[in-house]
Design a protein around this motif. Sequence first.
Motif, PDB file in Angstrom:
ATOM      1  N   UNK A  52       4.516   4.831  16.550  1.00 37.54           N
ATOM      2  CA  UNK A  52       5.646   4.760  17.469  1.00 37.54           C
ATOM      3  C   UNK A  52       5.909   3.290  17.782  1.00 37.54           C
ATOM      4  N   UNK A  53       7.002   3.015  18.456  1.00 33.77           N
ATOM      5  CA  UNK A  53       7.282   1.616  18.753  1.00 33.77           C
ATOM      6  C   UNK A  53       8.435   1.423  19.721  1.00 33.77           C
ATOM      7  N   UNK A  54       8.638   0.173  20.080  1.00 36.36           N
ATOM      8  CA  UNK A  54       9.743  -0.256  20.937  1.00 36.36           C
ATOM      9  C   UNK A  54      10.345  -1.510  20.318  1.00 36.36           C
ATOM     10  N   UNK A  70      23.708   6.356  18.210  1.00 37.05           N
ATOM     11  CA  UNK A  70      23.623   7.741  18.680  1.00 37.05           C
ATOM     12  C   UNK A  70      22.255   8.356  18.393  1.00 37.05           C
ATOM     13  N   UNK A  71      21.303   7.536  17.965  1.00 37.79           N
ATOM     14  CA  UNK A  71      20.020   8.065  17.546  1.00 37.79           C
ATOM     15  C   UNK A  71      20.054   8.394  16.070  1.00 37.79           C
ATOM     16  N   UNK A  72      18.905   8.399  15.422  1.00 34.95           N
ATOM     17  CA  UNK A  72      18.757   8.707  13.994  1.00 34.95           C
ATOM     18  C   UNK A  72      19.095   7.534  13.078  1.00 34.95           C
ATOM     19  N   UNK A  73      19.435   6.368  13.631  1.00 36.92           N
ATOM     20  CA  UNK A  73      19.567   5.172  12.794  1.00 36.92           C
ATOM     21  C   UNK A  73      18.167   4.721  12.388  1.00 36.92           C
ATOM     22  N   UNK A  93      12.647   5.250  12.792  1.00 34.46           N
ATOM     23  CA  UNK A  93      13.920   5.832  13.197  1.00 34.46           C
ATOM     24  C   UNK A  93      14.122   5.593  14.685  1.00 34.46           C
ATOM     25  N   UNK A  94      15.310   5.190  15.075  1.00 31.84           N
ATOM     26  CA  UNK A  94      15.639   5.058  16.491  1.00 31.84           C
ATOM     27  C   UNK A  94      15.845   6.459  17.059  1.00 31.84           C
ATOM     28  N   UNK A 114      11.228   3.728  18.997  1.00 33.10           N
ATOM     29  CA  UNK A 114      11.117   3.934  17.553  1.00 33.10           C
ATOM     30  C   UNK A 114      10.063   4.987  17.229  1.00 33.10           C
ATOM     31  N   UNK A 115      10.299   5.726  16.177  1.00 34.61           N
ATOM     32  CA  UNK A 115       9.353   6.720  15.653  1.00 34.61           C
ATOM     33  C   UNK A 115       9.262   6.535  14.151  1.00 34.61           C
ATOM     34  N   UNK A 116       8.047   6.551  13.625  1.00 37.17           N
ATOM     35  CA  UNK A 116       7.886   6.399  12.174  1.00 37.17           C
ATOM     36  C   UNK A 116       8.746   7.428  11.448  1.00 37.17           C
TER      37      UNK A 116
END
Length: 445
Positions: A52-54, A70-73, A93-94, A114-116
């Motif tokens: 995970x991340x920021x 909108x997410x998913x970028x 992925x954002x 962020x998520x892997x």
Amino acid sequence: MATPANAISPDAYILSSVLLEGDRLKTGASVELKAITSDIEIYEHMEKPYLTGIMVVVDNHGLFDQINFMGNESVTIRFKAHDSITDISKKFTIIQIDKAVKPTDSAETITFTLLEESALRSATFNVNKCYKGTPQSIIKKILEDTINKKVISYTPAEQENIKVIVPNMEPLDACDWVKDRSTSAEGMPFFLFSTLVGDELKFLNLGEMLVEPSITKIPFRSSFASTDDRTSENVVLDGLRILSHSYKNTDNLYGLIKAGSVGALHTFYDPGLKKDQDIVFNVSKDVFKPMVEKNILKKTQSDYIYSELYQAQDKPMHETQMTKVSSIGFTGLYSKQKGLDEEVDTDGYRNRVIGKSIKNFLKKNPITIVVPCQNFISAKDSFTVGRIIDLRFLSNDPNNAEKGSNYLDKKKSGEYIIYSTKHLLQKERYVIAMTCLKLANADTF
């Protein structure tokens, strides 16, 4: 001492690229965010099969509204050591915009979660299928069937020829479910985790990780005399400095007793046979003494973090059934294979209890340290979660100066396993905060 002019700071790195892509962008289009990225945090954890991340960006070009996040970028982060030609690369992925703050009329600071990327892909699959084999083979097959993720595994789990019907779970959750039921022949629990370096997941048991040598031949050291902003002429030793550390929420023996991890009676009830399987658990006899005898706890660090002098009800705690724990243990679910929760004999159930106890004791004395990135920023191999790190802390004895720098705090010093990390990539430096765990204190150095 001043650092030589041509020396590279141990917390230096090169951020090569922060590349934004997305389904809503034009085909083949991407946006390079490196110039406006101020901070990146990447988290690894030994009990999570994903990272995970920021990420924080400072937008002064109208990027926020032009792209319309909108997410998913997706964001691919690439960085490397100063002396390396190969980047460490990981795709995220954002999944959320945490906040957007406007410090001025023409700029905005945006924080993304962020998520892997493989974890998001996992969420798009639903597994409802029967698998047969060993835990390793089942986990590998689930991932092959869905997110095409490879698994590194060495020592086989004790459980063999099992049958699992995955009940509508996403792939990574299903793999975690199988992992949680897996132990080695010695009762060592397994971990399934992702690392910043490499695309494979690792499915390893605690015993095989603990017997590995430390990632560096020279220990990391902490002292107030060496943890300020000054650097020495020895860049190697600068990279082995513990910049800060935190030691809190430790030695909760009460919680271990309540969990049935010290001295307890564990009963597994079989509804089919209407019978109980009782396991009298003794943490000294079942966990620590066998680990010392089999050299899973190294000879230089075998002072395990439980005292046999502890008393309860006028006898040793580990010989007292202070807690009673009841669980369901089915047998005979399938004619030719065992079920995931099924054990064929007392040793199998005992190993299940041992594995849970070891996991609980492992978290008894956590320490969090902050170190420079120098010894961990290699694209060839992962040197963080699941690896062994050797730490040295000076004793609080006021006569330390007379006894020399080798007079160490034996409770804090010693070899630890790196349990989780937070990689802090900033404009000016890259440091890593890591939580480290151990099962024994050092005997000698």
